[in-house]
Design a protein around this motif. Structure first.
Motif, PDB file in Angstrom:
ATOM      1  N   ALA A   1      27.475  18.809  20.471  1.00 14.36           N
ATOM      2  CA  ALA A   1      26.926  19.132  21.787  1.00 14.36           C
ATOM      3  C   ALA A   1      27.669  18.362  22.876  1.00 14.36           C
ATOM      4  N   SER A   2      28.116  17.154  22.571  1.00  9.76           N
ATOM      5  CA  SER A   2      28.830  16.350  23.570  1.00  9.76           C
ATOM      6  C   SER A   2      30.149  17.005  23.988  1.00  9.76           C
ATOM      7  N   ALA A   3      30.828  17.663  23.052  1.00 12.13           N
ATOM      8  CA  ALA A   3      32.081  18.363  23.379  1.00 12.13           C
ATOM      9  C   ALA A   3      31.803  19.558  24.291  1.00 12.13           C
ATOM     10  N   VAL A   4      30.731  20.269  24.023  1.00  9.19           N
ATOM     11  CA  VAL A   4      30.361  21.418  24.846  1.00  9.19           C
ATOM     12  C   VAL A   4      29.919  20.940  26.230  1.00  9.19           C
ATOM     13  N   LYS A   5      29.260  19.804  26.286  1.00  4.79           N
ATOM     14  CA  LYS A   5      28.843  19.245  27.576  1.00  4.79           C
ATOM     15  C   LYS A   5      30.062  18.912  28.435  1.00  4.79           C
ATOM     16  N   ARG A   6      31.108  18.355  27.825  1.00  5.44           N
ATOM     17  CA  ARG A   6      32.338  18.061  28.579  1.00  5.44           C
ATOM     18  C   ARG A   6      32.929  19.347  29.164  1.00  5.44           C
ATOM     19  N   VAL A   7      32.967  20.397  28.358  1.00  3.57           N
ATOM     20  CA  VAL A   7      33.494  21.677  28.827  1.00  3.57           C
ATOM     21  C   VAL A   7      32.619  22.231  29.952  1.00  3.57           C
ATOM     22  N   ALA A   8      31.313  22.168  29.786  1.00  2.00           N
ATOM     23  CA  ALA A   8      30.399  22.677  30.814  1.00  2.00           C
ATOM     24  C   ALA A   8      30.603  21.929  32.134  1.00  2.00           C
ATOM     25  N   THR A   9      30.776  20.628  32.048  1.00  3.61           N
ATOM     26  CA  THR A   9      31.003  19.817  33.245  1.00  3.61           C
ATOM     27  C   THR A   9      32.304  20.219  33.926  1.00  3.61           C
ATOM     28  N   GLN A  10      33.346  20.472  33.135  1.00  6.41           N
ATOM     29  CA  GLN A  10      34.629  20.919  33.693  1.00  6.41           C
ATOM     30  C   GLN A  10      34.504  22.295  34.345  1.00  6.41           C
ATOM     31  N   LEU A  11      33.772  23.203  33.698  1.00  4.05           N
ATOM     32  CA  LEU A  11      33.575  24.546  34.256  1.00  4.05           C
ATOM     33  C   LEU A  11      32.859  24.471  35.601  1.00  4.05           C
ATOM     34  N   LEU A  12      31.796  23.688  35.659  1.00  6.47           N
ATOM     35  CA  LEU A  12      31.040  23.567  36.902  1.00  6.47           C
ATOM     36  C   LEU A  12      31.903  22.988  38.011  1.00  6.47           C
ATOM     37  N   ALA A  13      32.691  21.977  37.694  1.00 15.88           N
ATOM     38  CA  ALA A  13      33.580  21.370  38.695  1.00 15.88           C
ATOM     39  C   ALA A  13      34.589  22.392  39.202  1.00 15.88           C
ATOM     40  N   GLU A  14      35.162  23.171  38.301  1.00 16.91           N
ATOM     41  CA  GLU A  14      36.151  24.179  38.679  1.00 16.91           C
ATOM     42  C   GLU A  14      35.548  25.235  39.603  1.00 16.91           C
ATOM     43  N   LEU A  15      34.269  25.514  39.438  1.00 18.41           N
ATOM     44  CA  LEU A  15      33.579  26.507  40.262  1.00 18.41           C
ATOM     45  C   LEU A  15      33.070  25.907  41.579  1.00 18.41           C
TER      46      LEU A  15
ATOM     47  N   LEU B   1      30.923  30.239  27.078  1.00 23.39           N
ATOM     48  CA  LEU B   1      30.238  29.441  28.087  1.00 23.39           C
ATOM     49  C   LEU B   1      30.708  29.825  29.491  1.00 23.39           C
ATOM     50  N   ALA B   2      32.014  29.988  29.663  1.00 22.94           N
ATOM     51  CA  ALA B   2      32.547  30.412  30.968  1.00 22.94           C
ATOM     52  C   ALA B   2      31.948  31.767  31.357  1.00 22.94           C
ATOM     53  N   HIS B   3      31.905  32.689  30.410  1.00 24.80           N
ATOM     54  CA  HIS B   3      31.337  34.025  30.648  1.00 24.80           C
ATOM     55  C   HIS B   3      29.868  33.911  31.061  1.00 24.80           C
ATOM     56  N   GLY B   4      29.109  33.115  30.320  1.00 25.39           N
ATOM     57  CA  GLY B   4      27.686  32.950  30.619  1.00 25.39           C
ATOM     58  C   GLY B   4      27.437  32.310  31.971  1.00 25.39           C
ATOM     59  N   VAL B   5      28.222  31.283  32.311  1.00 24.39           N
ATOM     60  CA  VAL B   5      28.052  30.615  33.600  1.00 24.39           C
ATOM     61  C   VAL B   5      28.353  31.580  34.745  1.00 24.39           C
ATOM     62  N   LEU B   6      29.358  32.418  34.577  1.00 21.93           N
ATOM     63  CA  LEU B   6      29.656  33.412  35.615  1.00 21.93           C
ATOM     64  C   LEU B   6      28.491  34.374  35.824  1.00 21.93           C
ATOM     65  N   HIS B   7      27.824  34.751  34.743  1.00 28.72           N
ATOM     66  CA  HIS B   7      26.629  35.589  34.886  1.00 28.72           C
ATOM     67  C   HIS B   7      25.547  34.840  35.667  1.00 28.72           C
ATOM     68  N   LEU B   8      25.423  33.535  35.440  1.00 29.76           N
ATOM     69  CA  LEU B   8      24.398  32.761  36.138  1.00 29.76           C
ATOM     70  C   LEU B   8      24.594  32.746  37.646  1.00 29.76           C
ATOM     71  N   ILE B   9      25.849  32.883  38.086  1.00 25.63           N
ATOM     72  CA  ILE B   9      26.093  32.860  39.530  1.00 25.63           C
ATOM     73  C   ILE B   9      26.342  34.260  40.095  1.00 25.63           C
ATOM     74  N   GLY B  10      25.924  35.271  39.336  1.00 27.10           N
ATOM     75  CA  GLY B  10      25.895  36.617  39.883  1.00 27.10           C
ATOM     76  C   GLY B  10      27.056  37.530  39.562  1.00 27.10           C
ATOM     77  N   PHE B  11      27.992  37.085  38.749  1.00 25.06           N
ATOM     78  CA  PHE B  11      29.084  37.986  38.362  1.00 25.06           C
ATOM     79  C   PHE B  11      28.603  38.904  37.252  1.00 25.06           C
ATOM     80  N   ASP B  12      29.165  40.103  37.203  1.00 26.54           N
ATOM     81  CA  ASP B  12      28.796  41.063  36.177  1.00 26.54           C
ATOM     82  C   ASP B  12      30.031  41.887  35.828  1.00 26.54           C
ATOM     83  N   HIS B  13      29.894  42.736  34.820  1.00 24.64           N
ATOM     84  CA  HIS B  13      31.014  43.564  34.381  1.00 24.64           C
ATOM     85  C   HIS B  13      30.555  44.996  34.138  1.00 24.64           C
ATOM     86  N   GLY B  14      29.708  45.479  35.041  1.00 24.16           N
ATOM     87  CA  GLY B  14      29.168  46.836  34.909  1.00 24.16           C
ATOM     88  C   GLY B  14      30.118  47.939  35.339  1.00 24.16           C
ATOM     89  N   THR B  15      31.048  47.613  36.218  1.00 26.39           N
ATOM     90  CA  THR B  15      32.028  48.603  36.665  1.00 26.39           C
ATOM     91  C   THR B  15      33.425  48.095  36.304  1.00 26.39           C
TER      92      THR B  15
END
Length: 169
Positions: A17-31, A118-132
């Protein structure tokens, strides 16, 4: 704490879980959402199947599910690069069982697959989608950018140039 990662998958592939937390923190910073709150559940196929049935009426396991709290607030914080202070993005659930199967079929390691999901899921959380097709193209490009930015690989080292000695003038 911006990213909280919990593992609830006793018989699933090993992934810290600690490795995934590092990635999540990096993703959030990048966004531009370094201070936003995110919850990640690393789980198994049985649990994600149950969640998928309950919330999406899909009677099958899936790789990732996103449960946004307020997509508009997350998207606005991302677009304004406010850091995400006081923004609770929501929850991302990832099936380690499905992620492992997908990683094998794509010939990559489990962490790389989880980083992508995780990147895909986080993008959904901020309103991105792939319907079109247009939305899908934008989301795929942004997901790839996030994956590259959150990669744990160190950038290649530059070769040092030999210093040349100058003779005094």
């Amino acid at each position: 704490m911006p990213a909280d990662v919990r593992r609830s998958a006793k018989r699933s592939p090993a992934l810290a879980a600690s490795a995934v937390k590092r990635v999540a923190t990096q993703l959030l910073a990048e966004l531009g959402l370094a201070d936003a709150e995110l919850s990640v559940l690393l789980t198994d196929d049985a649990t994600i199947h149950r969640l998928n049935l309950e919330w999406r009426k899909q009677d099958k396991p899936t790789d990732v599910l996103a449960f946004p709290i307020d997509e508009r607030a997350g998207r606005a914080a991302h677009e304004r690069k406010t850091g995400g202070r006081d923004v609770v993005l929501g929850d991302v659930a990832i099936s380690l069982d499905t992620a492992e199967r997908q990683a094998r079929s794509r010939k990559r390691d489990l962490m790389s697959e989880v980083r992508f999901l995780l990147a895909h899921g986080v993008l959904h959380l901020i309103g991105f989608d792939h319907g079109t097709p247009r939305e899908k193209k934008e989301m795929v490009a942004l997901t790839r950018r996030l994956v590259r930015a959150s990669s744990t690989k160190a950038p290649p080292k530059r070769r040092a140039r030999k210093a040349t000695r100058r003779s005094p003038a």
